[in-house]
Design an enzyme around this catalytic site. Structure first.
Site, PDB file in Angstrom:
ATOM      1  N   GLY A 254      22.758 -10.266   3.906  1.00  0.00           N
ATOM      2  CA  GLY A 254      21.788 -10.348   5.005  1.00  0.00           C
ATOM      3  C   GLY A 254      20.476  -9.744   4.550  1.00  0.00           C
ATOM      4  O   GLY A 254      20.445  -8.602   4.089  1.00  0.00           O
TER       5      GLY A 254
ATOM      6  N   ARG B 122      20.158 -10.557  -6.451  1.00  0.00           N
ATOM      7  CA  ARG B 122      20.096 -11.820  -5.699  1.00  0.00           C
ATOM      8  C   ARG B 122      18.628 -12.238  -5.616  1.00  0.00           C
ATOM      9  O   ARG B 122      17.751 -11.414  -5.423  1.00  0.00           O
ATOM     10  CB  ARG B 122      20.680 -11.673  -4.287  1.00  0.00           C
TER      11      ARG B 122
ATOM     12  N   ASP C  73      15.523 -15.560   5.000  1.00  0.00           N
ATOM     13  CA  ASP C  73      15.588 -14.781   3.765  1.00  0.00           C
ATOM     14  C   ASP C  73      14.233 -14.696   3.100  1.00  0.00           C
ATOM     15  O   ASP C  73      13.975 -13.758   2.348  1.00  0.00           O
ATOM     16  CB  ASP C  73      16.618 -15.395   2.812  1.00  0.00           C
TER      17      ASP C  73
ATOM     18  N   ASN D  69      16.531 -20.051   4.546  1.00  0.00           N
ATOM     19  CA  ASN D  69      17.620 -19.420   5.257  1.00  0.00           C
ATOM     20  C   ASN D  69      18.925 -20.033   4.776  1.00  0.00           C
ATOM     21  O   ASN D  69      18.935 -20.955   3.954  1.00  0.00           O
ATOM     22  CB  ASN D  69      17.450 -19.583   6.778  1.00  0.00           C
ATOM     23  N   LYS D  70      20.046 -19.517   5.307  1.00  0.00           N
ATOM     24  CA  LYS D  70      21.357 -19.980   4.851  1.00  0.00           C
ATOM     25  C   LYS D  70      21.449 -21.506   4.831  1.00  0.00           C
ATOM     26  O   LYS D  70      20.995 -22.153   5.794  1.00  0.00           O
ATOM     27  CB  LYS D  70      22.425 -19.398   5.789  1.00  0.00           C
TER      28      LYS D  70
END
Ligand SMILES: CSC[C@H]1O[C@H](OP(=O)(O)O)[C@H](O)[C@@H]1O
Length: 354
Positions: free
Chosen positions: A46, A87, A245, A255-256
Site C-alpha cells: 500500500g 518496489r 500509487d 493504481n492496482k
C-alpha cells in the site's frame, strides 16, 4: 484501529498481510534486509504504508551501522539505494527516502552519528504520523465532494460504491485513503453497500478490504474484477473511489491492475470515478502517465493461487502489478489539502504552492 505497522525501541513490527484474513501474523525485526524483503513480498504494502515502512527500514539500517563517521556516507548511500530498489511504482517510497536523505544532508556535518540517527528516527515517525492525519483529511474532502456530486441521488437513497484493491489501514497507516472516504461516508449515513473487487492476482480486495469492512461492520459484497461492468450496467454502483500509487502532473494515475478497466466502464456508464491519495503520492516531476514505471511481478503469482498450482509451470504470463488511468476518466483527485476537480495540471500544481 488495525495495527498494520509500528516502530519502537529499534524494532520494526508489522502485520504480515500475505496471510490475512485467515491468519493474523505479527512479525518483529531489527534487520533492515528483512524489512526490505517484507516490502518486496507485499508482507507490507500500500503506497502510504510502503513509504512509512521504507523510512523505518532506513532507521533499521542506521542502527546496524558499526563503523566510523567518516565511512558512513558510503554506507548510507548503499542503504538508500537498497531500500529504493524494493518496489518501483509507489512514489511514496521515494518520497520517504528523500525525506530521510534531507535530514542526513542538513545534519551530517554538524552532528554526531548518535544525534543524526535520533533526528532521522524522528523523521520516520513523522512520515508515519503525517500519513495517519492525511487519511482523516482526505476522508473529509472526499465526503464533501460526494455530497456535491451525488446530491441528486442522496435526496432519495444512500449510495453504492465500488472500490478496488485495498486502501484501508493495511495500506495507509490511518483510516485509509479511498477506504477512509468510504468509512467516513458510512459513518455519515451516505453508504448503502460497498462493492469490493477482488483485485487479482494477490486478492487485496477479496482478502484485505473484506477483512477491514467486516472489522468495521460495513455492509459489502466482494466481486470478481471483471464483474464491475455488469453491476454498473444494472445500476448497482453509484460511484467508484480507489487509491493510487503514483499520480502525474496531468492527473494520470497508476493504481492496482484492474483500475483502468473499472474506470473505462464507469466512464461508459457516466459513473463518477474518484482517486483518493495523499500529496505524497503525486509525482509532479512526471508530466503524464506513460512515464510511470510499472512493476512487473513473478509469473507464478498467476500460475498458482496461494501455493496451489492452477496453471502449468511453463504457462507464459504477463503480470503487471499496476495500470494507469488517464486523468480524463477521473472525476476528482481527493487529497488531504483539497479535492482537485477539472484542470489537474493547474489544480495539482497548486497543492505544492505554499
Ligand atoms: C492507498 S494504497 C495505494 C495502492 O497500493 C496498492 O498496491 P499494492 O497492494 O501492490 O501495494 C494498491 O494499488 C492501492 O490502491
Amino acid at each position: 484501529m488495525i495495527d498494520a505497522i509500528s516502530f519502537s525501541s529499534g524494532t520494526f513490527r508489522y502485520l504480515d498481510q500475505r496471510f490475512l484474513p485467515l491468519k493474523e501474523l505479527h512479525i518483529e525485526t531489527r534487520d533492515y534486509k528483512e524489512a526490505i524483503e517484507a516490502i518486496k513480498t507485499l508482507a507490507v504494502r500500500g503506497a502510504p504504508l510502503i513509504g512509512a515502512s521504507a523510512a523505518y527500514t532506513v532507521v533499521l539500517g542506521l542502527n546496524a551501522y558499526q563503523g566510523e563517521k567518516a565511512d558512513f556516507p558510503a554506507y548510507f548511500e548503499r542503504l538508500i539505494a537498497e531500500v529504493n530498489a524494493s518496489r518501483p511504482t509507489a512514489v511514496n517510497l521515494f518520497f520517504a527516502t528523500k525525506k530521510m536523505q534531507a535530514v542526513y544532508d542538513a545534519n551530517f556535518e554538524a552532528d554526531s552519528l548518535e544525534t543524526l540517527f535520533a533526528k532521522m528516527t524522528d523523521e520516520a515517525q513523522k512520515i508515519y504520523s503525517d500519513e495517519v492525519d492525511n487519511c482523516d483529511r482526505i476522508a473529509r474532502h472526499g465526503v464533501e465532494q460526494l455530497k456535491r456530486d451525488l446530491a441528486g441521488v442522496l435526496k432519495t437513497r444512500k449510495l453504492n460504491v465500488l472500490t478496488h484493491c485495498n486502501t484501508g489501514t493495511l495500506a495507509c497507516c490511518g483510516i485509509g485513503t479511498a477506504l477512509g472516504v468510504i468509512r467516513l461516508a458510512w459513518q455519515e449515513g451516505l453508504i448503502e453497500r460497498v462493492i469490493s473487487s477482488e483485485s487479482r492476482p494477490l486478492l487485496q480486495g477479496l482478502r484485505l478490504t473484506a477483512w477491514e469492512l467486516e472489522h468495521d461492520g460495513i455492509p459489502f459484497v466482494s466481486i470478481s474484477d471483471s464483474s464491475s461492468a455488469i453491476l454498473m450496467q444494472r445500476g448497482m454502483i453509484d460511484f467508484a473511489v480507489v487509491g493510487a500509487d503514483r499520480i502525474t502532473a496531468n492527473g494520470d494515475t497508476a493504481n492496482k491492475i484492474g483500475t483502468y478497466a473499472h474506470a473505462i466502464s464507469a466512464n461508459h456508464h457516466c459513473i463518477p470515478f474518484y482517486i483518493a491519495a495523499p500529496v505524497s503520492t503525486i509525482d509532479i516531476t512526471l508530466s503524464e502517465g506513460s512515464q510511470i514505471p510499472i512493476e512487473e511481478r513473478n509469473a507464478d503469482e498467476l500460475r498458482t493461487i496461494f501455493g496451489t498450482q492452477v496453471a502449468t509451470p511453463t504457462t507464459p504470463v504477463v503480470n503487471y502489478a499496476f495500470d494507469v488511468t488517464p486523468g480524463t476518466l477521473i472525476r476528482g483527485i481527493i487529497t488531504e489539502k483539497k479535492a482537485v476537480v477539472g484542470d489537474y495540471v493547474k489544480g495539482l500544481a497548486e497543492l505544492f504552492e505554499n
